[in-house]
Each structure stands twice: as structure tokens, then as C-alpha cells.
Write a protein that holds these residues in place. Structure first.
Motif, mmCIF file in Angstrom:
data_model
loop_
_atom_site.group_PDB
_atom_site.id
_atom_site.type_symbol
_atom_site.label_atom_id
_atom_site.label_comp_id
_atom_site.label_asym_id
_atom_site.label_seq_id
_atom_site.Cartn_x
_atom_site.Cartn_y
_atom_site.Cartn_z
ATOM 1 N N GLY A 145 -38.079 33.562 -1.924
ATOM 2 C CA GLY A 145 -37.116 34.493 -1.165
ATOM 3 C C GLY A 145 -36.802 35.805 -2.025
ATOM 4 O O GLY A 145 -37.493 36.305 -2.784
ATOM 5 N N ILE A 146 -35.642 36.161 -1.554
ATOM 6 C CA ILE A 146 -34.933 37.594 -2.241
ATOM 7 C C ILE A 146 -35.066 37.274 -3.902
ATOM 8 O O ILE A 146 -34.398 36.450 -4.373
ATOM 9 N N CYS A 147 -35.757 38.454 -4.551
ATOM 10 C CA CYS A 147 -35.672 38.369 -5.914
ATOM 11 C C CYS A 147 -35.082 39.829 -6.373
ATOM 12 O O CYS A 147 -36.109 40.390 -6.559
ATOM 13 N N CYS A 148 -34.030 39.773 -7.011
ATOM 14 C CA CYS A 148 -33.711 41.080 -7.377
ATOM 15 C C CYS A 148 -32.742 41.062 -8.504
ATOM 16 O O CYS A 148 -32.321 40.241 -8.891
ATOM 17 N N GLY A 149 -32.615 42.206 -9.243
ATOM 18 C CA GLY A 149 -31.525 42.406 -10.063
ATOM 19 C C GLY A 149 -32.077 41.335 -11.435
ATOM 20 O O GLY A 149 -33.230 41.200 -11.709
ATOM 21 N N GLY A 150 -30.910 40.759 -11.980
ATOM 22 C CA GLY A 150 -31.278 39.806 -12.764
ATOM 23 C C GLY A 150 -32.049 38.397 -12.395
ATOM 24 O O GLY A 150 -32.708 37.748 -13.347
ATOM 25 N N GLY A 151 -32.330 38.394 -11.012
ATOM 26 C CA GLY A 151 -33.064 37.470 -10.510
ATOM 27 C C GLY A 151 -34.722 37.608 -10.815
ATOM 28 O O GLY A 151 -35.563 36.913 -11.132
ATOM 29 N N LEU A 152 -34.968 38.977 -10.687
ATOM 30 C CA LEU A 152 -36.239 39.453 -10.937
ATOM 31 C C LEU A 152 -36.413 39.557 -12.666
ATOM 32 O O LEU A 152 -37.567 39.223 -12.958
ATOM 33 N N GLU A 153 -35.366 39.533 -13.436
ATOM 34 C CA GLU A 153 -35.556 39.632 -14.784
ATOM 35 C C GLU A 153 -35.974 38.141 -15.322
ATOM 36 O O GLU A 153 -36.735 37.926 -16.057
ATOM 37 N N ILE A 154 -35.084 37.297 -14.634
ATOM 38 C CA ILE A 154 -35.492 35.708 -14.879
ATOM 39 C C ILE A 154 -37.060 35.540 -14.563
ATOM 40 O O ILE A 154 -37.830 34.761 -15.223
ATOM 41 N N ALA A 155 -37.346 36.012 -13.331
ATOM 42 C CA ALA A 155 -38.872 35.806 -12.724
ATOM 43 C C ALA A 155 -39.587 36.376 -13.738
ATOM 44 O O ALA A 155 -40.736 35.791 -14.306
ATOM 45 N N LEU A 156 -39.395 37.755 -14.379
ATOM 46 C CA LEU A 156 -40.318 38.238 -15.368
ATOM 47 C C LEU A 156 -40.516 37.538 -16.739
ATOM 48 O O LEU A 156 -41.427 37.856 -17.469
ATOM 49 N N SER A 157 -39.566 36.666 -17.051
ATOM 50 C CA SER A 157 -39.582 35.796 -18.049
ATOM 51 C C SER A 157 -40.665 34.602 -17.922
ATOM 52 O O SER A 157 -40.777 33.803 -19.012
ATOM 53 N N ALA A 158 -40.927 34.379 -16.703
ATOM 54 C CA ALA A 158 -42.122 33.189 -16.732
ATOM 55 C C ALA A 158 -43.374 33.772 -17.203
ATOM 56 O O ALA A 158 -43.570 35.000 -17.263
ATOM 57 N N ASP A 159 -44.387 32.841 -17.054
ATOM 58 C CA ASP A 159 -45.547 33.226 -17.464
ATOM 59 C C ASP A 159 -46.437 33.852 -16.157
ATOM 60 O O ASP A 159 -47.531 34.513 -16.372
ATOM 61 N N ILE A 160 -46.184 33.079 -15.095
ATOM 62 C CA ILE A 160 -47.046 33.302 -13.959
ATOM 63 C C ILE A 160 -45.884 33.359 -12.790
ATOM 64 O O ILE A 160 -45.278 32.461 -12.996
ATOM 65 N N ILE A 161 -46.238 34.245 -12.070
ATOM 66 C CA ILE A 161 -45.243 34.321 -10.710
ATOM 67 C C ILE A 161 -46.070 34.068 -9.446
ATOM 68 O O ILE A 161 -46.803 34.832 -9.124
ATOM 69 N N LEU A 162 -45.644 33.057 -8.587
ATOM 70 C CA LEU A 162 -46.128 32.796 -7.285
ATOM 71 C C LEU A 162 -45.171 33.154 -6.538
ATOM 72 O O LEU A 162 -43.790 33.149 -6.643
ATOM 73 N N ALA A 163 -45.452 33.582 -5.342
ATOM 74 C CA ALA A 163 -44.409 34.157 -4.212
ATOM 75 C C ALA A 163 -44.694 33.647 -2.931
ATOM 76 O O ALA A 163 -45.939 33.617 -2.469
ATOM 77 N N ALA A 164 -43.817 33.235 -2.265
ATOM 78 C CA ALA A 164 -43.802 33.092 -0.584
ATOM 79 C C ALA A 164 -44.188 34.407 0.087
ATOM 80 O O ALA A 164 -43.538 35.333 -0.321
ATOM 81 N N ASP A 165 -44.722 34.330 1.076
ATOM 82 C CA ASP A 165 -45.121 35.779 1.832
ATOM 83 C C ASP A 165 -44.049 36.500 2.191
ATOM 84 O O ASP A 165 -44.177 37.561 2.559
ATOM 85 N N HIS A 166 -42.843 35.895 2.582
ATOM 86 C CA HIS A 166 -41.373 36.766 2.853
ATOM 87 C C HIS A 166 -40.669 37.296 1.590
ATOM 88 O O HIS A 166 -39.771 37.793 1.818
ATOM 89 N N ALA A 167 -41.058 36.867 0.464
ATOM 90 C CA ALA A 167 -40.086 37.372 -0.601
ATOM 91 C C ALA A 167 -40.147 38.812 -0.958
ATOM 92 O O ALA A 167 -41.136 39.517 -0.438
#
Length: 261
Positions: free
Chosen positions: A104-126
Motif C-alpha cells: 500500500g502507501i509507502c512514503c517518507g521513512g516507510g520508503l526509506e525502510i523499503a529502500l533498505s531491502a534488496d528487492i522490492i515487490l509491490a501490490a498494484d495499488h501501492a
């Protein structure tokens, strides 16, 4: 571990970590410290090879810092715990693959956390954004990471304007790896995690250390460091049982059995 705000589940060699803080899965200091403990345990457990980080619900992955908690006294420069904000950004020696399944919504520090992963998969409504500019703050970790992950001009536009990206645009710029219908996201994440878990853990460790350490080095300096046996994970790999197993399996025309040692 089943206690809120973080839930974990072990599936063989895979650890699923779910951020569960209704309504928006925002991260306060206590949650960040728990995440650091969870990912430290994952790093140090020889039986665990891959982690999936996702969030509960269908609307939010994570909007980052919990502003309500801040208003109640959580200092923005407080104790985030081992691994820094979200437990991943500064965790030393995390040499195992981490998959972010953004639901879902991935913003601010949430996006920074996701960027710390090695691979990012997303639901189509994200959706993805760095809206800190609108509150007069800086997305510090994203300012360091994002221009190295996607084209510079796109990263700067996101940082300067706080505009939102849908999954089509995020995928086009290489911010995320794959997009799936929401109902399929975790199934696809688990499928990928199982594929990685079946691979050679010592090779993954070497890849992650080399990539991490070489990021700020000149190519030849990084290559020299490898040839001079200065990467611990690379040397461990070359002296391992798994290195011999890989060669034997190839010669015997069979699938290798990786033991991580």
C-alpha cells in the motif's frame, strides 16, 4: 513472535516480518527498536536465510515516522535501536537477502525502510513518495540512497516536490522490481523467498558485503580488496564446504545441497 506491533513467522529458512500498527503502520521509537531486535535475530540465526518485510492491512505499507507519537514526546532524534530507523538502515553485517513486499502507501521513512531491502515487490495499488519537503524536514536516508537507486533527476524531483509515484512509474524508473495484484503479492514474495532460500547462503553473504563496501570505492580499489583477500565473506566462501559442493554437484550433474558452511 506474535505481540503487536511486529509479528513474525518462520517458514523453514524464511522469516516473515509484518508491521502491524493500525491505522497506518507508522513507526514510533518502540516499534523501531523491536524491528532492530527482529532483524538482528534474523541476521544471527544460521537457520534463517531470507526475510520478507511487509505490513498488515491493505491501504498502508508504512508512512514512516509516527507524528502522533512525536507530538506525545517521541523525539525524532531519539533511540531508534540497533539498526537505526526501522531496524534495517544501519544494521551492520546483514548479509542475507531481504525482500520488501509493499502492500500500500509507502512514503517518507516507510520508503526509506523499503529502500533498505534488496528487492522490492509491490501490490498494484501501492504508491510512493517523499513528502518531508511539505513539512519542512529532510528525508535524510532517502537523500543518500535514492539518487543511487534511480535516475538522479527523478530522485531530485521526488525529494524537491514530494510528488507521488504509482507502481507503473516506480517500476519504470527501477524503484521497484515487480508489480502484482494485491491478492498475489505475498504469494509471489514467498515464491521468491523460497527460491533464494534454496540458493547458496555464503554466496549471498559475499555479494551483499562486496556491493555494500564497494558502493563508495573506485572499481579497481574494490577489485584489489577482493584479490587481496580483504573481504571476510568472500574468504569464508572460498574456504567453505559449499564451495566444494558446488563444484562436485556440477561435475556430477545434480543439484547442489547448500549447508551454509
Amino acid at each position: 513472535m506474535t505481540d503487536a506491533p511486529i509479528k513474525t513467522q518462520r517458514n523453514g529458512h524464511v522469516l516473515e516480518v509484518t508491521l502491524d500498527r493500525p491505522k497506518a503502520n507508522a513507526v514510533d521509537l518502540a516499534t523501531s527498536r523491536i524491528m532492530g531486535e527482529v532483524f538482528t535475530d534474523f541476521r544471527d540465526d544460521p537457520e534463517l536465510r531470507v526475510a520478507i518485510l511487509t505490513a498488515a492491512g491493505e491501504k498502508f505499507f508504512c508512512p514512516g515516522w509516527d507524528l502522533k507519537a512525536a507530538a506525545d514526546g517521541d523525539a525524532v532524534d531519539g533511540d531508534y535501536g540497533v539498526g537505526g530507523f526501522g531496524g534495517l538502515q544501519e544494521l551492520r553485517g546483514l548479509n542475507k537477502p531481504v525482500i520488501a513486499a509493499v502492500n500500500g502507501i509507502c512514503c517518507g521513512g516507510g520508503l526509506e525502510i523499503a529502500l533498505s531491502a534488496d528487492i522490492i515487490l509491490a501490490a498494484d495499488h501501492a504508491t510512493f513518495a517523499l513528502p518531508e519537503i511539505r513539512s519542512g524536514t529532510v528525508a535524510d536516508a532517502a537523500s543518500i540512497k535514492l539518487p543511487k537507486r534511480i535516475p538522479y533527476h527523478i530522485a531530485m524531483e521526488m525529494l524537491f516536490t514530494g510528488r507521488w509515484l504509482d507502481t507503473d512509474e516506480a517500476a519504470r524508473w527501477g524503484l521497484i522490481n515487480h508489480v502484482y495484484p494485491a491478492a498475489d503479492l505475498m504469494g509471489e514474495a514467498r515464491k521468491l523467498a523460497e527460491l533464494l532460500a534454496s540458493g547458496p547462503p555464503l554466496v549471498y553473504a559475499a555479494i551483499k558485503e562486496v556491493v555494500r563496501e564497494a558502493e563508495g570505492m573506485k572499481f579497481q580499489d574494490a577489485l584489489n580488496k577482493i584479490t587481496k583477500s580483504q573481504f571476510e565473506t568472500v574468504e569464508r566462501l572460498y574456504r567453505s564446504e559449499d564451495q566444494l559442493e558446488g563444484a562436485r554437484a556440477f561435475a556430477e550433474k545434480r543439484d547442489p545441497v547448500w549447508k551454509g558452511k
